[in-house]
Enzyme design. Structure first.
Site, mmCIF file in Angstrom:
data_model
loop_
_atom_site.group_PDB
_atom_site.id
_atom_site.type_symbol
_atom_site.label_atom_id
_atom_site.label_comp_id
_atom_site.label_asym_id
_atom_site.label_seq_id
_atom_site.Cartn_x
_atom_site.Cartn_y
_atom_site.Cartn_z
ATOM 1 N N ASP A 1 -31.267 -0.479 -2.871
ATOM 2 C CA ASP A 1 -32.567 -0.915 -2.346
ATOM 3 C C ASP A 1 -33.690 -0.115 -2.998
ATOM 4 O O ASP A 1 -33.672 1.120 -2.990
ATOM 5 C CB ASP A 1 -32.598 -0.689 -0.826
ATOM 6 C CG ASP A 1 -33.937 -1.103 -0.224
ATOM 7 O OD1 ASP A 1 -34.192 -2.318 -0.156
ATOM 8 O OD2 ASP A 1 -34.726 -0.211 0.156
ATOM 9 N N TYR B 1 -41.920 2.742 -4.699
ATOM 10 C CA TYR B 1 -41.075 3.944 -4.559
ATOM 11 C C TYR B 1 -41.086 4.789 -5.839
ATOM 12 O O TYR B 1 -40.711 5.957 -5.809
ATOM 13 C CB TYR B 1 -39.608 3.589 -4.272
ATOM 14 C CG TYR B 1 -39.319 2.951 -2.931
ATOM 15 C CD1 TYR B 1 -40.303 2.789 -1.960
ATOM 16 C CD2 TYR B 1 -38.032 2.521 -2.625
ATOM 17 C CE1 TYR B 1 -40.021 2.202 -0.741
ATOM 18 C CE2 TYR B 1 -37.743 1.934 -1.406
ATOM 19 C CZ TYR B 1 -38.743 1.764 -0.470
ATOM 20 O OH TYR B 1 -38.450 1.185 0.728
ATOM 21 N N LYS C 1 -38.964 -5.228 -3.585
ATOM 22 C CA LYS C 1 -39.967 -5.726 -2.635
ATOM 23 C C LYS C 1 -41.304 -5.993 -3.310
ATOM 24 O O LYS C 1 -41.637 -5.338 -4.300
ATOM 25 C CB LYS C 1 -40.178 -4.695 -1.513
ATOM 26 C CG LYS C 1 -38.864 -4.220 -0.906
ATOM 27 C CD LYS C 1 -39.032 -3.230 0.208
ATOM 28 C CE LYS C 1 -37.688 -2.687 0.654
ATOM 29 N NZ LYS C 1 -37.208 -1.546 -0.126
ATOM 30 N N HIS D 1 -42.601 -6.684 1.634
ATOM 31 C CA HIS D 1 -42.400 -5.330 2.181
ATOM 32 C C HIS D 1 -42.859 -5.201 3.631
ATOM 33 O O HIS D 1 -42.211 -4.551 4.448
ATOM 34 C CB HIS D 1 -43.165 -4.329 1.304
ATOM 35 C CG HIS D 1 -42.612 -2.940 1.361
ATOM 36 N ND1 HIS D 1 -42.822 -2.043 0.361
ATOM 37 C CD2 HIS D 1 -41.878 -2.290 2.281
ATOM 38 C CE1 HIS D 1 -42.227 -0.895 0.671
ATOM 39 N NE2 HIS D 1 -41.650 -1.026 1.826
#
Ligand code: NAP
Length: 263
Positions: A41, A46, A71, A100
């Site tokens: 994931d 990120y 996402k 998201h």
């Protein structure tokens, strides 16, 4: 490895590897793949997509055996953002792209429409949402005729809702559990530890096993190599009905982040 069936027919691994704030880049993702994880994931925000993509590309594991989740954000165009995520990953397709979080107003049916296009163009196999309420899921489904395969939400015995569990079960939507280890904050809970001792397992393993037996799919993140292995060793024991009931009873709508967004 156990798999869950998505309502579109695809199989999704029962456990995945989280990469928010992951340390060690592609080396750490490689360690997770070597440990046996087949779902990773990530997200554009990120900063771990390049490392995830590189580890997948350089791995001996065929691409088709790895389930990649990323996402798009609530203020992006769903189709364009999916293209952007694939560029960042260096991959031809994703297995699952999620919105998201819902936009501040409405449920984001326009972004959802963009993801439907991305799926039609083969940029992703499946599409889903994250941090959505049941009402928001109904809104985008009614607006477009397409139901998400997954709702990714913060989820642990200390913080979940029966309402979301039952809604997702009755609509064939899989719950992906984020922060399934409460970000480490509740691992010293005595009930959790007691159940762990009975099975020769850690609190973290009990939390992950609770998810697996509930039919929800946890996404533990670990940079530490021992944690990576420990969190994957959850298919060799079973919690009793009684233990599941005790764990279900720990619910206090706890959140290790800014509250349960879907509750
Ligand atoms: P988490 O997985 O609940 O907890 C991670 C923390 O637990 C890290 O500090 C990790 O330490 C520690 N840990 C891992 N395994 C352990 C073990 N066996 N024993 C003791 N400590 C252990 O938290 P999270 O990262 O918030 O959530 C997991 C993933 O969900 C994220 O990485 C991300 O992919 C996803 N997520 C999604 C959303 C969303 O809005 N969709 C929001 C949050 C998270 P080390 O790293 O040092 O090993």
């Amino acid at each position: 490895m156990e798999r869950l069936r998505l309502h579109t027919g695809a199989g999704m691994p029962a456990i995945g590897f989280g990469t928010w704030q992951l340390e060690g880049g592609a080396e750490t993702v490689r360690a997770a793949l070597e440990a046996g994880y087949r779902m990773i994931d990530t997200s554009g925000d990120y900063g771990t997509q390049p490392a995830v993509g590189r580890a997948i590309r350089e791995s001996d594991i065929p691409r088709a055996q790895v389930f990649l989740v990323t996402k798009v954000e609530e203020d992006e165009d769903g189709l364009e953002a999916t293209r952007d995520r694939l560029d960042d990953l260096g991959l031809d397709y994703a297995d699952l792209v999620l919105i998201h979080r819902p936009p501040r107003h409405g449920a984001g049916s326009d972004i959802w429409e963009g993801l439907i296009q991305a799926k039609r163009q083969g940029l992703t196999r499946d599409i889903g949402v994250s941090n959505y309420t049941t009402d928001q899921i109904e809104e985008i489904t009614e607006a477009t005729g397409e139901r998400p395969v997954v709702n990714q939400v913060e989820w642990s015995p200390f913080g979940y809702t029966r309402e979301m569990l039952e809604f997702c079960r009755s609509n064939g939507i899989v719950i992906q559990a984020y922060s399934p280890l409460t970000r480490g904050r509740r691992l010293d809970d005595h009930t959790l530890q007691g159940i762990g001792v009975r099975h020769g397992k850690s609190s973290a393993q009990v939390l992950l096993r609770w998810n697996i037996q509930l039919g929800t799919s946890p996404l533990p993140k670990a940079s530490d190599r021992e944690h990576i292995l420990e969190n994957f060793t959850v298919f060799d024991f079973e919690l009793s009905h009684e233990e599941m009931d005790v764990l279900n009873g720990l619910n206090e709508r706890y959140s290790a982040l800014a509250g349960l967004a879907y509750a």
